[in-house]
Design a protein around this motif. Structure first.
Motif, short mmCIF file in Angstrom:
data_model
loop_
_atom_site.label_atom_id
_atom_site.label_comp_id
_atom_site.label_asym_id
_atom_site.label_seq_id
_atom_site.Cartn_x
_atom_site.Cartn_y
_atom_site.Cartn_z
N ASP A 65 -13.18 16.50 51.32
CA ASP A 65 -13.51 15.56 52.38
C ASP A 65 -15.03 15.57 52.54
O ASP A 65 -15.61 16.52 53.05
CB ASP A 65 -12.85 16.00 53.69
N TRP A 66 -15.67 14.49 52.09
CA TRP A 66 -17.13 14.47 52.05
C TRP A 66 -17.75 14.38 53.44
O TRP A 66 -18.96 14.48 53.59
CB TRP A 66 -17.60 13.31 51.18
N ASN A 67 -16.93 14.17 54.47
CA ASN A 67 -17.47 14.12 55.83
C ASN A 67 -17.59 15.51 56.45
O ASN A 67 -18.02 15.65 57.57
CB ASN A 67 -16.56 13.24 56.71
N SER A 68 -17.16 16.55 55.73
CA SER A 68 -17.25 17.90 56.26
C SER A 68 -17.47 18.88 55.11
O SER A 68 -17.54 18.49 53.96
CB SER A 68 -15.97 18.26 57.02
N LYS A 69 -17.56 20.16 55.44
CA LYS A 69 -17.71 21.18 54.42
C LYS A 69 -16.47 21.24 53.54
O LYS A 69 -15.35 21.18 54.02
CB LYS A 69 -17.93 22.54 55.07
N CYS A 70 -16.67 21.37 52.23
CA CYS A 70 -15.56 21.57 51.32
C CYS A 70 -15.09 23.02 51.45
O CYS A 70 -15.90 23.93 51.61
CB CYS A 70 -16.01 21.28 49.89
N PRO A 71 -13.78 23.28 51.38
CA PRO A 71 -13.31 24.67 51.48
C PRO A 71 -13.88 25.60 50.43
O PRO A 71 -13.90 26.81 50.63
CB PRO A 71 -11.79 24.53 51.32
N PHE A 72 -14.33 25.05 49.29
CA PHE A 72 -14.88 25.88 48.22
C PHE A 72 -16.38 26.09 48.36
O PHE A 72 -16.97 26.87 47.60
CB PHE A 72 -14.59 25.25 46.86
N ASP A 73 -17.03 25.42 49.31
CA ASP A 73 -18.47 25.57 49.48
C ASP A 73 -18.82 26.97 49.97
O ASP A 73 -18.07 27.60 50.73
CB ASP A 73 -19.00 24.55 50.50
N VAL A 96 -25.83 15.71 41.54
CA VAL A 96 -25.46 16.77 42.47
C VAL A 96 -25.10 16.14 43.81
O VAL A 96 -25.88 15.40 44.39
CB VAL A 96 -26.62 17.77 42.67
N ASN A 97 -23.88 16.41 44.27
CA ASN A 97 -23.43 15.94 45.58
C ASN A 97 -22.91 17.14 46.35
O ASN A 97 -21.76 17.55 46.16
CB ASN A 97 -22.33 14.88 45.41
N GLY A 98 -23.77 17.75 47.17
CA GLY A 98 -23.39 19.00 47.80
C GLY A 98 -23.26 20.07 46.73
O GLY A 98 -24.22 20.37 46.02
N GLN A 99 -22.07 20.64 46.56
CA GLN A 99 -21.82 21.61 45.50
C GLN A 99 -20.92 21.02 44.42
O GLN A 99 -20.39 21.75 43.58
CB GLN A 99 -21.24 22.91 46.08
N HIS A 159 -16.93 21.80 40.64
CA HIS A 159 -17.45 22.30 41.91
C HIS A 159 -17.90 23.74 41.70
O HIS A 159 -17.13 24.55 41.19
CB HIS A 159 -16.37 22.24 42.99
N TYR A 160 -19.14 24.05 42.06
CA TYR A 160 -19.64 25.41 41.86
C TYR A 160 -19.74 26.14 43.19
O TYR A 160 -19.87 25.52 44.26
CB TYR A 160 -21.01 25.39 41.16
N ASN A 161 -19.66 27.46 43.14
CA ASN A 161 -20.04 28.27 44.29
C ASN A 161 -20.53 29.62 43.79
O ASN A 161 -20.40 29.94 42.60
CB ASN A 161 -18.88 28.44 45.28
N PHE A 162 -21.13 30.40 44.67
CA PHE A 162 -21.77 31.66 44.28
C PHE A 162 -21.22 32.78 45.14
O PHE A 162 -21.40 32.80 46.36
CB PHE A 162 -23.28 31.57 44.42
N ILE A 169 -32.80 22.09 37.20
CA ILE A 169 -32.56 21.92 38.63
C ILE A 169 -32.21 23.30 39.19
O ILE A 169 -31.34 23.99 38.66
CB ILE A 169 -31.40 20.93 38.89
N LEU A 170 -32.90 23.71 40.25
CA LEU A 170 -32.69 25.03 40.83
C LEU A 170 -31.87 24.93 42.12
O LEU A 170 -32.04 23.98 42.90
CB LEU A 170 -34.02 25.71 41.12
N PHE A 171 -31.01 25.91 42.34
CA PHE A 171 -30.16 25.95 43.53
C PHE A 171 -30.44 27.24 44.29
O PHE A 171 -30.72 28.28 43.70
CB PHE A 171 -28.68 25.91 43.14
N THR A 172 -30.35 27.17 45.60
CA THR A 172 -30.58 28.33 46.47
C THR A 172 -29.24 28.95 46.86
O THR A 172 -28.28 28.24 47.15
CB THR A 172 -31.34 27.92 47.74
N CYS A 173 -29.17 30.27 46.86
CA CYS A 173 -27.97 31.00 47.27
C CYS A 173 -28.23 31.72 48.59
O CYS A 173 -29.36 32.11 48.89
CB CYS A 173 -27.56 32.01 46.21
N VAL A 174 -27.16 31.89 49.34
CA VAL A 174 -27.22 32.64 50.60
C VAL A 174 -26.32 33.86 50.46
O VAL A 174 -25.13 33.73 50.18
CB VAL A 174 -26.76 31.77 51.79
N ILE A 175 -26.89 35.04 50.65
CA ILE A 175 -26.14 36.30 50.55
C ILE A 175 -26.21 36.99 51.91
O ILE A 175 -27.29 37.19 52.46
CB ILE A 175 -26.70 37.22 49.46
#
Length: 738
Positions: free
Chosen positions: A111-119, A335-338, A348-351, A425-431
């Motif tokens: 659902d592009w109107n909210s956070k994806c569960p995999f984000d 790139v559209n979000g993740q 769909h990627y995640n870290f 293209i570089l992506f930022t991660c949050v740990i």
């Protein structure tokens, strides 16, 4: 009711989904066109824009960029231009799988109107998770959070379209006072804890703050100070290699204990890296619950190796001229979000802080339709045993880099022009910070870039001299982890032909040890000590990397077969014995398999219903590149905890809680966990949701040429389409697609 309909539609796939006109609204459509004259549709953007670009006077299906009238059916569907039909949305199965003609629930869109569960969790979501746990009253004041990450939805719920707006956080919470580990699941939408599971006698991965505290305890030890004084070394220059301890070794993490093993190094101000100068035969154990030394071994004193240096890097050769990679019209990576789109690929990627980069819902455009290939692919463990003798100094050095440290936690920023090319293209991660303080932002922790790979295909006709050739290109995702002395480079490589290569690079500084001789005996011709520098040896060791691949090859109804190339028996049809052919064995139940180099063995995951135009069942093959077998003796005391490395390939039935091959918390040292337990019930692998596990790696005997720093060695494997297409995917299907 309207909201429910919108959710159900959102799980529709780009090709073949339809919806009644009254569910189309300005709120849900990113591109809205309701004029009856509109006859074209957008298949590039998300599902809302694709459907709403069609006329809403009648239910329509977007087929090949043209709006086609749908005839609602309950079970069967077809999106051919001659007879476009589609699936009803009131039963949650709005996606038409044209390979099987069956309506399914799509597993691909968010659902592009909210956070994806995999984000990944954002900074605010991590802070919110900690606040909810702290204020719940379920834990004492002295707690840490060794793991905080997004909790992916249950697969069955996601497939049914019931988790599209789910937002969950997982936390491993360690009570430092009681040494009690708990798992906590938080619903971020409801701002509440869903459940708490207490895990007796389990230990989480070591954290940076725990390792820093271990160094402080070590430096304050009178025993260590005395040992350094005996060697005429200053304690001010002491640094440490810190290791976890499991219950399978000579030291055990008994209930109530949380131990770390320490090996000293000597790092002078002129020494660039602590791994250059080990202090030989000095090993001790720290009890992190008592903040004190537990055991201490001070053995034979031998000389230190001379200090090595890397910088400045001065070559005795003239420098090469610059090689700069540019794309004048920009990158082809969208790139559209993740969510990532490149060429015919979408994913769909995640870290993850423990496992690093992961991909969900990997799909590819095949035979005119976007088809699912993999639900999830991820590194799940790295096991590194050292083979040198010496019970107190070497034999205990066996480590699980994911489960004891955390690959994602020890990632670092990639540098353009050094680590990755200029077109990246570089992506930022949050740990999350395990102490509960401000989360860490790691800019450039992931890079994605395109690269030229030379000729994709080429042929010259012998008679006419007509030439056909094409350049090839790859999409590369990469990240690195620096775990102690080793640096690992993890690559996922997506090829234009639908294949995926997983490759891992090994660099950094190999683990060296002190030796009492500066050089080998000149008379040595056979088995010689592997001296890599004066008074320094490089013990042999192995790196086992395990990836979990949850294939959903055009759907979840899959099975696994083992395919060998073997010699055909001598017969009237094969009198000279020169014939050979492929032999297939279907894996009936959950099991492990071994690699056979002589038979060019591969493993195929095949959809039991979806066929290409020749009637062949669509599948993907796992092709080993770097097979590895453990050199540990079968009676080795450490092997039961890494039992899975005895066999490179395992096949299991999907379960949400079966994610790691050695069990969830291998630092706890409990043997025979993970894969040996997963296959114990021998569930049927016929026409089900299959998960494959593959272990590969390198056996490393260090050389002087790799000191003081190693050039990159690589290992990996391939996933290649097998009957997934009806011809070369790079040759247009003329007249075949609508």
């Amino acid at each position: 009711m309207c909201f429910i309909l919108l959710i159900l539609f959102n799980i529709g796939q780009t090709f073949g989904a339809c919806r009644p006109a009254d569910t189309c609204s300005l709120k849900s459509c990113s591109v809205l066109s309701v004029e009856a004259s509109v006859t074209t549709c957008d298949t590039i953007l998300n599902n809302y824009s694709q459907m709403c670009n069609c006329s809403v006077n009648n239910p329509k299906s977007c087929v090949g960029g043209k709006c086609k009238t749908c005839v609602l059916q309950s079970e069967k569907c077809n999106v051919s231009p001659e007879d476009p039909t589609c699936c009803p949305i009131d039963n949650g199965k709005a996606f038409c799988n044209t390979g099987t003609g069956i309506c399914e629930a799509s597993r691909w869109s968010c659902d592009w109107n909210s956070k994806c569960p995999f984000d990944d969790l954002s900074v605010e979501e991590i802070k919110n998770t900690i606040s909810i746990i702290k204020n719940s009253g379920k834990f004492g004041p002295n707690i840490q959070y060794p793991i905080i990450r997004q909790e992916e939805p249950k697969k069955a719920l996601w497939n049914a379209g019931l988790a599209i707006n789910e937002r969950l956080a997982y936390a491993a919470v360690l009570d430092l006072g009681s040494n009690q580990l708990s798992e906590v699941l938080v619903d971020l939408n409801k701002q509440s804890i869903i459940k708490v599971v207490i895990l007796p006698n389990k230990l989480p991965p070591m954290t940076p703050s725990e390792l820093n505290l271990a160094v402080t305890i070590a430096l304050a030890s009178p025993k260590l100070q005395e040992a350094f004084l005996k060697r005429n070394l200053s304690i001010n220059y002491a640094q440490f290699g810190l290791w976890g301890i499991g219950s399978s070794g000579p030291l055990v993490n008994l209930p109530g204990k949380r131990l770390i093993r320490a090996v000293p190094y000597y790092q002078l101000p002129t020494t660039e890296f602590l791994d250059f100068v080990p202090v030989p035969n000095l090993v001790f154990t720290i009890d992190m619950n008592k903040n004190a030394i537990d055991t201490f071994y001070d053995l034979e004193i031998i000389p230190l190796t001379p200090v090595a240096t890397i910088l400045p890097t001065v070559s005795d050769k003239p420098p090469l001229k610059p090689l700069v990679i540019t794309q004048s019209q920009g990158s082809s990576i969208k790139v559209n979000g993740q969510e990532i789109e490149w060429y015919k690929w979408k994913m769909h990627y995640n870290f993850d802080p423990i496992l690093g980069l992961q991909f969900h819902n990997v799909r590819y455009q095949a035979d005119c339709e976007e088809r699912l290939v993999i639900y999830k692919i991820s590194l799940v463990e790295m096991f590194v045993p050292y083979g040198y003798e010496g019970e107190h100094v070497w034999r205990w050095r066996d480590v699980f880099d994911c489960g004891q440290y955390g690959v994602g936690r020890f990632t670092s920023s990639l540098k353009i022009g050094r680590d990755v090319p200029e077109n990246s293209i570089l992506f930022t991660c949050v740990i999350a910070n395990e102490t509960g303080s401000e989360p860490h932002l790691i800019p450039g922790c992931i890079a994605a870039y395109e690269r030229d790979i030379g000729i994709l295909y080429r042929h010259v006709d012998y008679l006419t001299r007509v030439t056909e050739s094409r350049r090839g290109r790859q999409l590369v995702f990469t990240f690195t982890a620096s775990i102690g002395n080793y640096d690992y480079i993890y690559d996922y490589i997506f090829n234009m032909d639908g294949s995926i290569e997983v490759k891992v690079g090994f660099t950094g500084i190999f683990l060296a040890g002190g030796f009492k001789q500066a050089c080998n005996d000149p008379s040595c011709l056979g088995t010689c000590t592997n001296i890599v520098n004066e008074y320094l040896i490089g013990p042999p060791h192995q790196h086992f990397l395990t990836y979990r691949i949850d294939f959903d090859v055009d759907g979840i109804q899959n099975y696994v077969k083992e395919v060998d190339l073997t010699n055909d028996p001598i017969s009237p049809e094969n009198p000279d014995g020169g014939a050979f052919s492929s032999k297939t064995k279907i894996l009936e139940v959950e099991k492990h398999c071994d690699y056979d180099f002589k038979k060019s063995r591969t493993w195929h995951v095949v959809n039991s219903e979806s066929r290409n135009k020749f009637g062949s069942l669509r599948g993907y093959a796992l092709k080993p590149i770097d097979a590895i077998y453990p050199h540990l003796h079968l009676g080795n005391k450490y092997l039961p905890q890494a039992e899975y490395v005895k066999h490179p390939f395992w096949a299991t039935v999907f379960k949400d809680d079966e994610q790691t091959p050695a069990g969830k918390f291998p630092r706890s040292g409990i043997p025979y966990q993970g894969l040996p337990m997963y296959i114990k019930d021998r569930q049927s692998l016929k026409n089900t949701d299959v998960v494959t596990w593959y272990t590969f790696g390198i056996t490393h005997s260090p050389r002087p040429e790799e000191w003081p720093i190693m050039n990159v060695n690589t290992a990996g494997f391939l996933l290649v389409p097998f009957n997934f297409f009806s011809q070369n995917s790079e040759i247009p299907l003329k007249g075949k697609c609508p």
